[in-house]
Design an enzyme around this catalytic site. Structure first.
Site, short mmCIF file in Angstrom:
data_model
loop_
_atom_site.label_atom_id
_atom_site.label_comp_id
_atom_site.label_asym_id
_atom_site.label_seq_id
_atom_site.Cartn_x
_atom_site.Cartn_y
_atom_site.Cartn_z
N HIS A 36 -3.36 -5.00 2.37
CA HIS A 36 -2.19 -5.87 2.60
C HIS A 36 -0.93 -5.03 2.44
CE1 HIS A 36 -2.82 -5.80 -1.78
NE2 HIS A 36 -1.50 -5.74 -1.81
N HIS A 120 4.05 -0.30 2.44
CA HIS A 120 2.87 0.56 2.58
C HIS A 120 1.62 -0.30 2.41
CE1 HIS A 120 3.54 0.09 -1.73
NE2 HIS A 120 2.22 0.20 -1.83
#
Ligand code: 2AM
Length: 178
Positions: A36, A120
C-alpha cells in the site's frame, strides 16, 4: 484500534511489485496483499476519535488521478537500512490529497505529522541490515522498475493487527475521489 490511511494498489501492480521481492538476505518481505501507499499513519485511537476521523475524511473533496510507481530505494543509510521501498513517480495530485487528509485528521484531534510526505510502497523491513553489496546489487537490478499507470479513485482507512504471521490490515472504510 490502530489506524492508518492509505492507497490500495491494483492486483497487477502488486503482482509486479512481488517480483522485486527477492535477493536481499536478512529482510522480512511484505506480503503482496499488504502492499500500500501510506498517506497518514494515525496509530492507536479510541472509537470516538475514529468516528471523528471518519467524519472529517468524509468531508474531503479531491479529484481522482493517475499514478505510476517507479524506482527502488531505502530509508536509513547503507549500513542501517530501515525499510526497502518502491518509489512513486511525482504526482502533485497525490501531495494535494495528502495535504487534505493531513488537515482533516488534525481537525479530528490528531497531532500534526510535521514530517515531509515521502510516498512509497514498503517492500521489506530488515531483521538485520542486508550486506551493502547485496543492497547495491538490488538497487542496480531494479532501478528501472516502473509500474503501469493506474487510476486512484479512492483512499481507505485501515486498522492493523499484529499477529504471529505478520501484520494483517483490514479496510474499514473507503472514501471516493471525484
Ligand atoms: P510504511 O510501510 O509506508 O512505512 C501500517 O502500519 C503502515 O503505517 C506501515 O506500512 C507504515 O507505512 C506506517 N507506519 C507504521 N508505524 C508507523 C509509525 N510509527 N510512524 C509512521 N508510519 C508508520
Amino acid at each position: 484500534m490502530r489506524l492508518f490511511i492509505a492507497l490500495s494498489l491494483p492486483d497487477e501492480v502488486r503482482l509486479g511489485l512481488s517480483h522485486l521481492c527477492c535477493g536481499l538476505p536478512g529482510v522480512r518481505w511484505v506480503a503482496p496483499e499488504n502492499f500500500h501507499i501510506t498517506l497518514r499513519f494515525i496509530g492507536e485511537v479510541d472509537g470516538g476519535t475514529a468516528d471523528d476521523i471518519d467524519a472529517a475524511l468524509c468531508g474531503i473533496r479531491a479529484p481522482s488521478f493517475t499514478l505510476e510507481l517507479g524506482g527502488v530505494g531505502h530509508f536509513g543509510d547503507d549500513s542501517k537500512v530501515r525499510a526497502v521501498w518502491a518509489g512513486v513517480r511525482s504526482q502533485p495530485a497525490l501531495q494535494h490529497l495528502h495535504d487534505k487528509i493531513e488537515s482533516a485528521v488534525v481537525r479530528a484531534g490528531i497531532r500534526p505529522d510535521g514530517q515531509r510526505f515521502k510516498p512509497h510502497v514498503t517492500l521489506a523491513r530488515p531483521n538485520q541490515p542486508p550486506p551493502p553489496s547485496k543492497m547495491q546489487a538490488f538497487l542496480a537490478q531494479h532501478g528501472l522498475y516502473r509500474s503501469r499507470p493506474f487510476e486512484v479513485t479512492h483512499f481507505t482507512i485501515y486498522s492493523s493487527f499484529i499477529g504471529g504471521e505478520g501484520p494483517y490490515y483490514r479496510a474499514e472504510c473507503s472514501y471516493e475521489l471525484a
